[in-house]
Scaffold this motif. Structure first.
Motif, mmCIF file in Angstrom:
data_model
loop_
_atom_site.group_PDB
_atom_site.id
_atom_site.type_symbol
_atom_site.label_atom_id
_atom_site.label_comp_id
_atom_site.label_asym_id
_atom_site.label_seq_id
_atom_site.Cartn_x
_atom_site.Cartn_y
_atom_site.Cartn_z
ATOM 1 N N GLU A 317 1.025 -1.190 -0.062
ATOM 2 C CA GLU A 317 0.073 -0.150 -0.117
ATOM 3 C C GLU A 317 1.045 1.267 -0.208
ATOM 4 N N PRO A 318 0.507 2.381 -0.645
ATOM 5 C CA PRO A 318 1.308 3.620 -0.572
ATOM 6 C C PRO A 318 1.621 3.999 0.694
ATOM 7 N N SER A 319 2.995 4.317 0.665
ATOM 8 C CA SER A 319 3.661 4.806 2.075
ATOM 9 C C SER A 319 3.357 3.970 3.120
ATOM 10 N N ALA A 320 3.176 2.601 2.977
ATOM 11 C CA ALA A 320 2.663 1.627 4.389
ATOM 12 C C ALA A 320 4.048 0.898 4.526
ATOM 13 N N GLY A 321 5.054 0.844 3.636
ATOM 14 C CA GLY A 321 5.857 -0.108 4.113
ATOM 15 C C GLY A 321 5.619 -1.572 3.714
ATOM 16 N N VAL A 322 6.339 -2.442 4.556
ATOM 17 C CA VAL A 322 5.695 -3.884 4.448
ATOM 18 C C VAL A 322 4.655 -4.215 5.333
ATOM 19 N N VAL A 323 3.567 -4.713 4.853
ATOM 20 C CA VAL A 323 2.485 -4.819 5.726
ATOM 21 C C VAL A 323 2.756 -6.383 6.548
ATOM 22 N N ARG A 324 2.349 -6.456 7.801
ATOM 23 C CA ARG A 324 2.586 -7.550 8.541
ATOM 24 C C ARG A 324 0.910 -7.852 9.120
ATOM 25 N N PRO A 325 0.300 -8.692 8.227
ATOM 26 C CA PRO A 325 -1.096 -8.882 8.867
ATOM 27 C C PRO A 325 -0.973 -9.833 10.077
ATOM 28 N N ALA A 326 -2.015 -9.522 10.800
ATOM 29 C CA ALA A 326 -2.128 -10.026 12.139
ATOM 30 C C ALA A 326 -3.613 -10.703 12.253
ATOM 31 N N GLN A 327 -4.034 -11.435 11.734
ATOM 32 C CA GLN A 327 -5.669 -12.020 11.342
ATOM 33 C C GLN A 327 -6.065 -13.041 12.306
ATOM 34 N N LEU A 328 -5.235 -13.395 13.129
ATOM 35 C CA LEU A 328 -5.735 -14.447 13.815
ATOM 36 C C LEU A 328 -6.683 -14.349 14.870
ATOM 37 N N PRO A 329 -7.765 -14.906 14.769
ATOM 38 C CA PRO A 329 -9.148 -14.717 15.807
ATOM 39 C C PRO A 329 -8.441 -14.753 17.245
ATOM 40 N N ALA A 330 -9.004 -14.178 18.267
ATOM 41 C CA ALA A 330 -8.369 -14.342 19.685
ATOM 42 C C ALA A 330 -8.671 -15.517 20.144
ATOM 43 N N THR A 331 -7.477 -16.122 20.731
ATOM 44 C CA THR A 331 -7.486 -17.525 21.231
ATOM 45 C C THR A 331 -8.252 -17.252 22.628
ATOM 46 N N VAL A 332 -8.903 -18.506 23.053
ATOM 47 C CA VAL A 332 -9.764 -18.421 24.300
ATOM 48 C C VAL A 332 -8.605 -18.510 25.427
ATOM 49 N N GLN A 333 -9.123 -17.849 26.455
ATOM 50 C CA GLN A 333 -8.332 -17.782 27.879
ATOM 51 C C GLN A 333 -8.470 -19.132 28.458
ATOM 52 N N ASP A 334 -9.331 -19.829 28.421
ATOM 53 C CA ASP A 334 -9.524 -21.047 29.107
ATOM 54 C C ASP A 334 -9.114 -22.179 28.124
ATOM 55 N N PHE A 335 -8.220 -22.161 27.454
ATOM 56 C CA PHE A 335 -7.777 -23.198 26.635
ATOM 57 C C PHE A 335 -7.200 -24.417 27.582
ATOM 58 N N THR A 336 -7.573 -25.681 27.231
ATOM 59 C CA THR A 336 -7.274 -26.604 28.364
ATOM 60 C C THR A 336 -6.745 -27.900 27.431
ATOM 61 N N GLY A 337 -6.117 -28.700 28.081
ATOM 62 C CA GLY A 337 -5.601 -30.037 27.537
ATOM 63 C C GLY A 337 -4.953 -29.807 25.910
ATOM 64 N N ARG A 338 -5.070 -31.073 25.352
ATOM 65 C CA ARG A 338 -4.597 -31.169 24.129
ATOM 66 C C ARG A 338 -3.022 -30.951 24.032
ATOM 67 N N VAL A 339 -2.324 -31.553 25.315
ATOM 68 C CA VAL A 339 -0.918 -31.165 25.301
ATOM 69 C C VAL A 339 -0.193 -31.780 24.294
ATOM 70 N N SER A 340 -0.511 -33.073 23.818
ATOM 71 C CA SER A 340 0.335 -33.829 22.856
ATOM 72 C C SER A 340 0.130 -33.075 21.617
ATOM 73 N N PHE A 341 -1.193 -32.727 21.362
ATOM 74 C CA PHE A 341 -1.351 -32.006 19.939
ATOM 75 C C PHE A 341 -0.566 -30.770 19.744
ATOM 76 N N VAL A 342 -0.837 -30.020 20.847
ATOM 77 C CA VAL A 342 0.064 -28.721 20.781
ATOM 78 C C VAL A 342 1.618 -28.932 20.758
ATOM 79 N N LYS A 343 2.119 -29.744 21.454
ATOM 80 C CA LYS A 343 3.762 -30.186 21.461
ATOM 81 C C LYS A 343 3.918 -30.439 19.761
ATOM 82 N N GLU A 344 3.010 -31.599 19.689
ATOM 83 C CA GLU A 344 3.167 -31.845 17.975
ATOM 84 C C GLU A 344 3.303 -30.920 16.898
#
Length: 1024
Positions: A317-344
């Motif tokens: 975009e004009p005069s914008a330099g390199v655009v770094r998108p940050a489009q991820l939805p908010a993560t839930v604060q109470d995320f729980t478990g899935r330890v093996s999947f998260v590590k993998e």
């Protein structure tokens, strides 16, 4: 890449350029010259005191004059033009301006203006010119000193100096990697040129400067085009480069850029033909071979060098330099478990740098927590992807999954690409996407994918980037993907999630009841979250109360253990908590087939005031059973929609109530679309022939607002049509297609419009409704003609005309004959076409449909031109223009002016013809009619070629190819044929042959009669 243009060399005086200058001046002015070269010079022959004639304070009080040399030599003071005198006087001013404030002696100025043969009174003339200039310029602008004169101009008041400053800033921006800014600055510099530099200024010095400045302008053009190609704007550049190579045939850098632009546009044969044309031209004109860079490019094209196919830098975009998108939805604060999947998954993402793109695909049933896990892992891995994160919901489980080209358009915008730099085709968008990501580390989260085919074009494909994909299907056919099958939570993880939401205190005292709740939820994260959220919002409930309620749903909970029914049972928990009004809204809105629904449409469907509907929908958003896709727009998760429909049937909602809700939605869309139609086509009787609705549509404050609404609602409108084809709503559904015909004409939704129209035609035929079937066939024929399927269109129209006579429908009679005339014209059946259009004119006049009459008159004008009856064609086009003018129909007036321009061209009145066609082009562009815009470029190219202006013709033919035209592939082949004829006139023979070969292939595939004409163009070369 060639070196960039340099700022023009330091300007030198004529004396510095030629040591013999002083001697020549001495001969011209006899003894007077001797005093000139050694002493100061005043306008009246006297010596000024101390050089400059004004003080600094006096100069500061004067407004600064502005000067131009990149065109006619001109001066302004406070916005008012100043007289610069005779050509020789302007030559004096130009010579002084181009010295950057340095002093020029009389001998230098005489040589600059008259060269080797100055008049005898040259010195006196110099003094006179200087005196006159001093009188019109601000005090202190022209000074006498050191035996000569100088112009003291402030910074930025000379257009050449401004251009130099802009180029310097462009170099700096390019060095920082901001190609968009650099390109914009170069465009601004080029805009300062106003025709030929130093126009009509005599003298050898002006001649030399003109050559130098024109060369610099071309270098700037090449630099700007080079940057455009680096940003992926190859399709747009072809037209301009075609014109430039015609104007400067021996300039190899332009030829090289054209080859590259053609190759990146998928036109390899033409790119190689440009090289062949260049080699032949250089041999004929100069007796030399192409320079090494051009030869190397030809070899790389022949070898299909992968590095050549894609731009090397992103557009920002004009005069914008390199655009770094940050489009991820908010993560839930109470995320729980899935330890093996998260590590993998985290391990894979953390090692993406320095290796081939990492792809992980998560699969599982709806509600199992795929998105939650993917978003959580993506947030945790953000540090490994400093150049940004992209996110999209691909809606793969719904009836209409997101189109990859649409997603890529959004991604490119998110990465800073300007709208006008985003190509049209899926392949070009995917290539530009990968190019932009080259050298960057970006994470792409593709949520809710349908299948591997939908995902492949969206993958970054670059080292250091990574993609996370979630889907209901296991993507075994996604090459190189790391597959993860996500199952339900373990009992411990499920209990942890439940506890985090409602609090440790409440679970600790009722642990067994809490275990009963998560077990009843089937350990599905979404079901657990819904249940826990309801409990958290009701402080008077105990965990046992919730467990008891779930126990009452034992049968459904048993079904929850069987595959996909688990999701339905989970949603039941939320649905059971709704108030009656919420439940009704939840059920009714789920009936609509569109991808989402706007607040006004929802209000119509629910039969509620807008404010009440908004309150109700927002309360459903709070329950998580409805999503707010954007302010004022709502959507269901695809599985929630299925569940809502099941509720509508299960809860004994009478079919009549369901049908009434969908009927209200249809009325809303029809009434609103009819208003858009009326705004776009004032005076058109079509709106009077549409079915009367019981509900009013939207009011629009502006033409652009009406078009914005129509295009924003395109998918919802067409889904509503296909959902409303039973006997009670069929005619309104067909009329909605008529009211929304702009969706087909603009090219934005042509395919979906065609599918909906086919469904409407078939439904009408099955129900024996001649009125609806005739209208549906006319609408279908219109979109078929737009896409170049003339035989199919004609077949539909013959049926439509018969049906219209049976139903006595004036709309179908007039429009059917008009469209039949258009299809016949495109099939070169001029006599038949004339008959149909005369019938159309008669029918429109009987109906009092003035715009329809004007349309048929203009179409008939086109036919008569092709039949050689030019005078009558001009008269008919004028009649059409007069009608449109009277009605204020700007968009349709553009069609009339284009027809008028064609007839004027055939009468040899080319300048008038081009003016008409250019006006049409402007209107089409303003009304977002892209296909008509491309068609206007095609007609302008035809006129230029007829006027023996092949360079301009080639440029507009390229624009037509880049934009697209009404008539689909047939018109594309015609544009290629026209481009080939233009290039042939420019002696670019090989490229012309390449265009004709491609046009012939298209015509032969479709069986078009134009194939014989193209074959005739190719035959002489084949014989040779």
């Amino acid at each position: 890449m060639d070196g960039l243009p340099r700022v023009p060399e330091q300007r030198r005086s004529a004396a510095e350029s030629d040591p013999g200058t002083t001697a020549r001046v001495s001969r011209a002015v006899d003894g007077e010259a001797r005093s000139v070269s050694s002493g100061a010079l005043g306008d009246d022959g006297s010596a000024p005191v101390g050089g400059a004639t004004v003080t600094d304070e006096q100069a500061d009080a004067q407004p600064a004059a502005r000067f131009s040399v990149l065109g006619p030599v001109r001066a302004w003071l406070g916005g008012e033009p100043l007289p610069t005198g005779s050509p020789q006087q302007r030559a004096l001013l130009a010579a002084l301006l181009l010295r950057d404030g340095r002093t020029a002696t009389a001998s230098e100025l005489i040589d600059a203006i008259w060269g080797e043969d100055p008049p005898s009174q040259a010195l006196a003339a110099i003094r006179t010119y200087a005196s006159r200039l001093r009188k019109v310029l601000p005090s202190g602008a022209l000074v006498s000193e050191s035996g000569g004169y100088a112009v003291r101009a402030a910074d930025g008041v000379l257009d050449l100096a401004e251009a130099e400053q802009l180029w310097s800033a462009a170099e700096q921006a390019r060095g920082l990697g901001d190609l968009h800014q650099a390109s914009s600055l170069v465009k601004e510099a080029l805009s300062l040129w106003d025709g030929e530099p130093l126009a009509n200024v005599p003298g050898p010095y002006a001649d030399a400067q003109r050559t130098r400045l024109e060369e610099w302008r071309l270098q700037l053009l090449e630099a700007r085009l080079d940057m455009d190609l680096e940003q992926g704007r190859h399709a747009e550049s072809v037209s301009e480069l075609t014109a430039l190579t015609a104007a400067h045939p021996l300039r190899e850098r332009l030829r090289e850029l054209l080859m590259l632009a053609l190759y990146r546009s998928g036109r390899q044969a033409e790119a190689l033909a440009v090289y062949a044309d260049t080699r032949r031209l250089l041999a004929d004109e100069l007796g030399v071979d192409p320079r090494p860079g051009l030869q190397e490019l030809q070899q790389r094209i022949l070898q299909a060098d992968p590095a050549l196919a894609e731009p090397s830098a992103p557009a920002t975009e004009p005069s914008a330099g390199v655009v770094r998108p940050a489009q991820l939805p908010a993560t839930v604060q109470d995320f729980t478990g899935r330890v093996s999947f998260v590590k993998e998954l985290s391990d894979i993402l953390s090692t993406a740098e320095g290796r081939v793109m990492a792809v992980s695909a998560l699969a599982g049933i709806g509600g199992v927590g795929k998105t939650t896990l993917a978003v959580h892992v993506a947030h945790a891995a953000r540090a490994h992807f400093p150049d940004g994160q992209l996110y999209v919901d691909l809606q793969g489980a719904g009836p209409r999954a997101a189109e990859p080209e649409t997603v890529l358009g959004a991604f490119l915008r998110g990465l800073g690409t300007a709208d006008d730099a985003i190509p049209e085709s899926l392949e070009e968008r995917a290539a530009l996407f990968r190019s932009i990501l080259d050298g960057r580390r970006v994470l792409v989260l593709l949520d809710n994918a349908r299948d591997a085919a939908q995902v492949r074009p969206l993958l970054p494909g670059m080292e250091g980037c990574a993609a996370l994909v979630t889907s209901r299907v296991r993507m075994v056919d996604l090459a190189g993907a790391h597959l993860v099958d996500l199952d339900v939570m373990s009992p411990d993880e499920a209990l942890q999630l439940f506890t985090k939401i409602i609090g440790e205190e409440r679970v600790a005292s009722e642990r067994e009841a809490a275990l009963d709740v998560v077990a009843a939820c089937g350990f599905l994260p979404l079901a657990i979250r819904i249940a826990a959220s309801r409990l958290a919002a009701r402080r008077t409930w105990t965990v046992a109360t919730l467990a008891a309620k779930l126990a009452d749903e034992r049968r459904r909970l048993d079904e929850l253990q069987a595959g996909d029914l688990a999701v339905e049972a989970t949603f039941e928990l939320g649905y059971g908590q709704l108030e009656p009004a919420q439940a009704r809204a939840f059920r009714l809105l789920g009936l609509a087939d569109g991808p989402d629904i706007s607040l006004p449409a929802a209000a119509a469907m629910l039969d509620l005031p807008l404010e009440d509907a908004e309150d109700l929908l927002e309360s459903l958003v709070d329950t998580s059973l409805l999503e707010s896709a954007a302010p004022g727009r709502y959507r269901y998760h695809d599985l929630v929609r299925l569940y809502a429909r099941a509720c509508a049937e299960r809860d004994e909602l009478p079919p009549a109530l369901r049908d009434a809700a969908l009927s209200r939605l249809l009325d809303f869309y029809l009434a609103s679309a009819a208003r858009v139609y009326a705004i776009e086509r004032p005076g058109d009787r079509t709106v009077d022939h549409l079915a009367v609705t019981e509900r009013a549509g939207l009011e629009f404050q502006s033409d652009s607002g009406a078009l914005d609404w129509l295009h924003a609602e395109a998918l919802c409108i067409l889904a509503c049509v296909q959902q409303s084809l039973d006997s009670n709503t069929l005619r309104r559904a067909v009329d909605l297609l008529i009211a929304a015909k702009d969706l087909a004409e603009s090219g934005a939704s042509s395919l979906r419009y065609e599918l909906a129209t086919c469904a409407a035609r078939d439904a009408a035929a099955a129900q024996g409704d001649a009125h609806a079937e005739g209208r549906a066939r006319v609408s279908l024929a219109q979109v078929l003609t737009m896409s170049g399927h003339f035989e199919r269109a004609r077949a539909e129209l013959h049926c439509a005309v018969e049906l219209s006579l049976e139903s006595e429908d004036p709309w179908s009679i007039g429009n059917g004959q008009n469209e039949l005339g258009i299809a016949s014209f495109c099939l070169n059946e001029y006599a038949t076409c004339e008959t149909h259009l005369l019938k159309a004119i008669e029918a429109f006049r009987r109906d009092g449909n003035k715009p329809g009459e004007a349309s048929a008159l203009c179409n008939l004008s086109r036919v008569l031109v092709s039949m050689g009856r030019t005078a009558k064609a001009i008269d008919l086009a004028r009649q059409g223009i007069a009608i449109y003018d009277e009605l204020g129909l700007t968009f349709r007036l553009a069609n009339a002016k284009m027809a008028f321009g064609i007839s004027l061209s055939h009468a040899g009145r080319y300048s008038e013809a081009i003016e008409m066609a250019q006006e049409a082009l402007r209107v089409f562009a303003e009304n977002r009619q892209r296909l008509w815009e491309g068609t206007a470029h095609f007609r302008i190219a035809e006129i230029h070629l007829a006027a023996q202006q092949p360079a301009q013709a080639a440029q507009h033919a390229e624009q037509a190819l880049a934009t697209g035209c009404v008539g689909g592939d047939w018109m594309r082949a015609n544009a290629l044929t026209l481009l080939g004829r233009s290039l042939d006139s420019l002696r670019q023979l090989d490229r012309a042959q390449a265009c004709w070969q491609k046009a012939l292939a298209i015509h032969e595939e479709s069986g078009s009669p134009e194939a014989d004409h193209v074959r005739a163009l190719l035959r002489p070369v084949a014989a040779a």
